[in-house]
Design an enzyme around this catalytic site. Structure first.
Site, PDB file in Angstrom:
ATOM      1  N   ASP A   1       0.867  -1.173   0.000  1.00 57.71           N
ATOM      2  CA  ASP A   1       0.000   0.000   0.000  1.00 57.71           C
ATOM      3  C   ASP A   1       0.911   1.233   0.000  1.00 57.71           C
ATOM      4  O   ASP A   1       2.133   1.117  -0.220  1.00 57.71           O
ATOM      5  CB  ASP A   1      -1.001  -0.028   1.171  1.00 57.71           C
ATOM      6  N   HIS A   2       0.349   2.386   0.280  1.00 61.30           N
ATOM      7  CA  HIS A   2       1.134   3.620   0.265  1.00 61.30           C
ATOM      8  C   HIS A   2       2.207   3.661   1.353  1.00 61.30           C
ATOM      9  O   HIS A   2       3.163   4.418   1.254  1.00 61.30           O
ATOM     10  CB  HIS A   2       0.198   4.828   0.444  1.00 61.30           C
TER      11      HIS A   2
ATOM     12  N   CYS B   1       3.297  -3.065   3.831  1.00 60.37           N
ATOM     13  CA  CYS B   1       2.376  -1.986   4.185  1.00 60.37           C
ATOM     14  C   CYS B   1       3.089  -1.178   5.267  1.00 60.37           C
ATOM     15  O   CYS B   1       4.292  -1.373   5.487  1.00 60.37           O
ATOM     16  CB  CYS B   1       1.009  -2.508   4.632  1.00 60.37           C
TER      17      CYS B   1
ATOM     18  N   GLY C   1       3.427  -3.785   8.105  1.00 60.20           N
ATOM     19  CA  GLY C   1       3.610  -5.168   7.654  1.00 60.20           C
ATOM     20  C   GLY C   1       2.582  -6.116   8.243  1.00 60.20           C
ATOM     21  O   GLY C   1       2.429  -7.246   7.783  1.00 60.20           O
TER      22      GLY C   1
ATOM     23  N   HIS D   1      12.608 -22.972   8.448  1.00 58.21           N
ATOM     24  CA  HIS D   1      11.666 -23.703   9.302  1.00 58.21           C
ATOM     25  C   HIS D   1      10.226 -23.613   8.827  1.00 58.21           C
ATOM     26  O   HIS D   1       9.441 -24.534   9.079  1.00 58.21           O
ATOM     27  CB  HIS D   1      11.725 -23.166  10.741  1.00 58.21           C
ATOM     28  N   ASN D   2       9.848 -22.511   8.196  1.00 61.10           N
ATOM     29  CA  ASN D   2       8.431 -22.281   7.885  1.00 61.10           C
ATOM     30  C   ASN D   2       8.118 -22.317   6.407  1.00 61.10           C
ATOM     31  O   ASN D   2       6.959 -22.168   6.015  1.00 61.10           O
ATOM     32  CB  ASN D   2       7.975 -20.944   8.481  1.00 61.10           C
TER      33      ASN D   2
ATOM     34  N   ARG E   1       7.105   1.526   7.667  1.00 60.77           N
ATOM     35  CA  ARG E   1       7.305   2.481   8.754  1.00 60.77           C
ATOM     36  C   ARG E   1       8.169   1.869   9.860  1.00 60.77           C
ATOM     37  O   ARG E   1       8.379   2.483  10.911  1.00 60.77           O
ATOM     38  CB  ARG E   1       5.954   2.931   9.315  1.00 60.77           C
TER      39      ARG E   1
ATOM     40  N   ARG F   1      11.319 -32.480   9.857  1.00 59.64           N
ATOM     41  CA  ARG F   1      10.387 -32.213  10.964  1.00 59.64           C
ATOM     42  C   ARG F   1       9.617 -30.912  10.744  1.00 59.64           C
ATOM     43  O   ARG F   1       8.488 -30.757  11.219  1.00 59.64           O
ATOM     44  CB  ARG F   1      11.135 -32.173  12.295  1.00 59.64           C
TER      45      ARG F   1
ATOM     46  N   ARG G   1       5.447 -30.254  10.743  1.00 53.29           N
ATOM     47  CA  ARG G   1       4.759 -29.212  11.510  1.00 53.29           C
ATOM     48  C   ARG G   1       3.899 -28.330  10.612  1.00 53.29           C
ATOM     49  O   ARG G   1       2.781 -27.928  10.990  1.00 53.29           O
ATOM     50  CB  ARG G   1       5.804 -28.380  12.277  1.00 53.29           C
TER      51      ARG G   1
HETATM   52  C1  RB5 Z   1      -2.043   2.492   6.507  1.00 54.75           C
HETATM   53  O1  RB5 Z   1      -2.134   3.715   7.153  1.00 54.75           O
HETATM   54  C2  RB5 Z   1      -1.651   1.407   7.481  1.00 54.75           C
HETATM   55  O2  RB5 Z   1      -2.683   1.143   8.361  1.00 54.75           O
HETATM   56  C3  RB5 Z   1      -1.225   0.164   6.755  1.00 54.75           C
HETATM   57  O3  RB5 Z   1      -0.158   0.450   5.909  1.00 54.75           O
HETATM   58  C4  RB5 Z   1      -0.744  -0.993   7.601  1.00 54.75           C
HETATM   59  O4  RB5 Z   1       0.173  -0.569   8.548  1.00 54.75           O
HETATM   60  C5  RB5 Z   1      -1.796  -1.858   8.171  1.00 54.75           C
HETATM   61  O5  RB5 Z   1      -1.519  -2.860   8.830  1.00 54.75           O
END
Ligand code: RB5
Length: 146
Positions: free
Chosen positions: A10-11, A65, A68, A98-99, A109, A132, A136
């Protein structure tokens, strides 16, 4: 091994997505950029849904995002998707070993472009250990309606 990688954000992590895209193209990956294509505000679930559906068919995904968290929650609702939110290279490595994570998630951010690139490199270079760990994964692959 498939060199196809889907990207979506997203942005909140547009800058990091662009940095990863440039790196992957230079490395010869087949990159599919599912957006977003600007810093205009948008809705992260739309991008996470597109990426998860694509990765259900082939390849791997890098999903971002602001934190995340949102994209990771959405992606893990899709059967066959194992999305891991990572904050350092140790988590990126473990998510593969592992995953068998087929989607890695980052927060724009939280992590810088440099940190995202470092985690991406380790993630792409690390193989699943199987054994293993596969046992799982099998224990939660068919839970509920996911
Ligand atoms: C967008 O403002 C923000 O909520 C989105 O990028 C994300 O952090 C959501 O989980």
């Amino acid at each position: 091994m498939s060199k196809k990688i889907f990207l979506a954000t997203d942005h909140g992590a547009f800058e990091q997505k662009e940095a990863v895209k440039k790196f992957l193209i230079e490395e010869g990956y087949e990159v599919v950029d599912l957006g977003t294509h600007s810093i205009d505000s948008c809705h992260y679930p739309e991008y996470a849904v597109s990426l998860a559906k694509a990765v259900q068919k082939e390849g791997k995904g890098i999903l971002l995002c602001g934190s995340g968290i949102g994209v990771c929650m959405v992606a893990n609702k899709f059967k066959g998707i194992r999305a891991a939110l990572c904050h350092n290279v140790d988590l990126a490595r473990l998510s593969r070993e592992h995953n068998n994570a087929n989607v890695i998630c980052f927060g724009g951010r939280i992590s810088t472009s440099e940190e995202v690139l470092a985690m991406t490199k380790v993630w792409l270079a690390t193989e699943f250990e199987g054994g293993r760990h596969q046992t799982r994964i099998d224990m939660f692959t068919d839970l509920g309606e996911n």
